[in-house]
Design a protein around this motif. Structure first.
Motif, short mmCIF file in Angstrom:
data_model
loop_
_atom_site.label_atom_id
_atom_site.label_comp_id
_atom_site.label_asym_id
_atom_site.label_seq_id
_atom_site.Cartn_x
_atom_site.Cartn_y
_atom_site.Cartn_z
N PHE A 1 23.39 -38.22 54.54
CA PHE A 1 24.73 -38.52 55.04
C PHE A 1 25.57 -39.17 53.95
O PHE A 1 26.73 -38.80 53.75
N ALA A 2 24.98 -40.10 53.21
CA ALA A 2 25.73 -40.77 52.13
C ALA A 2 26.10 -39.78 51.03
O ALA A 2 27.22 -39.82 50.51
N ILE A 3 25.20 -38.87 50.71
CA ILE A 3 25.49 -37.89 49.67
C ILE A 3 26.62 -36.96 50.10
O ILE A 3 27.54 -36.67 49.33
N ILE A 4 26.58 -36.50 51.34
CA ILE A 4 27.63 -35.60 51.82
C ILE A 4 28.95 -36.32 51.98
O ILE A 4 30.02 -35.78 51.69
N GLU A 5 28.92 -37.57 52.40
CA GLU A 5 30.16 -38.32 52.59
C GLU A 5 30.86 -38.59 51.26
O GLU A 5 32.07 -38.72 51.21
N VAL A 6 30.11 -38.64 50.18
CA VAL A 6 30.71 -38.80 48.86
C VAL A 6 31.63 -37.63 48.55
O VAL A 6 32.67 -37.80 47.91
N LEU A 7 31.28 -36.44 49.02
CA LEU A 7 32.14 -35.28 48.80
C LEU A 7 33.51 -35.49 49.43
O LEU A 7 34.54 -35.17 48.84
N ALA A 8 33.54 -36.03 50.65
CA ALA A 8 34.82 -36.28 51.31
C ALA A 8 35.58 -37.40 50.60
O ALA A 8 36.81 -37.34 50.47
N LEU A 9 34.88 -38.41 50.11
CA LEU A 9 35.56 -39.49 49.40
C LEU A 9 36.14 -39.02 48.07
O LEU A 9 37.23 -39.44 47.68
N ILE A 10 35.43 -38.15 47.38
CA ILE A 10 35.97 -37.57 46.14
C ILE A 10 37.23 -36.77 46.46
O ILE A 10 38.21 -36.83 45.73
N GLY A 11 37.21 -36.06 47.57
CA GLY A 11 38.38 -35.29 47.97
C GLY A 11 39.59 -36.16 48.25
O GLY A 11 40.71 -35.84 47.85
N ILE A 12 39.40 -37.31 48.92
CA ILE A 12 40.54 -38.18 49.21
C ILE A 12 41.04 -38.84 47.94
O ILE A 12 42.25 -39.04 47.79
N VAL A 13 40.16 -39.15 47.01
CA VAL A 13 40.61 -39.73 45.74
C VAL A 13 41.44 -38.72 44.97
O VAL A 13 42.50 -39.04 44.43
N LEU A 14 40.97 -37.50 44.91
CA LEU A 14 41.72 -36.45 44.22
C LEU A 14 43.04 -36.17 44.91
O LEU A 14 44.04 -35.87 44.26
N PHE A 15 43.07 -36.29 46.23
CA PHE A 15 44.32 -36.09 46.98
C PHE A 15 45.36 -37.13 46.57
O PHE A 15 46.54 -36.81 46.37
N PHE A 16 44.95 -38.37 46.44
CA PHE A 16 45.91 -39.42 46.05
C PHE A 16 46.25 -39.39 44.57
O PHE A 16 47.26 -39.95 44.16
N MET A 17 45.42 -38.75 43.76
CA MET A 17 45.74 -38.64 42.34
C MET A 17 46.82 -37.60 42.07
O MET A 17 47.51 -37.65 41.08
#
Length: 79
Positions: free
Chosen positions: A62-78
């Motif tokens: 779950f932690a590994i997969i959730e990192v994918l979503a967090l990377i996506g939100i960081v890239l969205f704000f960048m």
């Protein structure tokens, strides 16, 4: 002498398009998390004594997969 431009980093992306892209990008981790915990529920129903091992594995993945979503939100704000 003229200057040679090798690369330009000026990319304009519409914020609405970036929002749609992030929304589509979160579908994968959402489905992945659902599949992980449904497998834990099925495994626990079949073999209750393996629940602790299954939950450890589930929280790790779950932690590994959730990192994918967090990377996506960081890239969205960048953008």
């Amino acid at each position: 002498m003229s200057n040679l431009v090798l690369a330009q980093a000026a990319v304009d992306i519409n914020p609405g398009l970036a929002t749609i892209g992030y929304g589509l990008g979160v579908i994968g981790p959402g489905i992945g998390v659902g599949l992980i915990f449904s497998a834990v529920i099925n495994g626990t129903a079949r073999q209750p004594e393996a629940q602790s091992k299954l939950m450890t594995l589930a929280w790790t993945t779950f932690a590994i997969i959730e990192v994918l979503a967090l990377i996506g939100i960081v890239l969205f704000f960048m953008v």
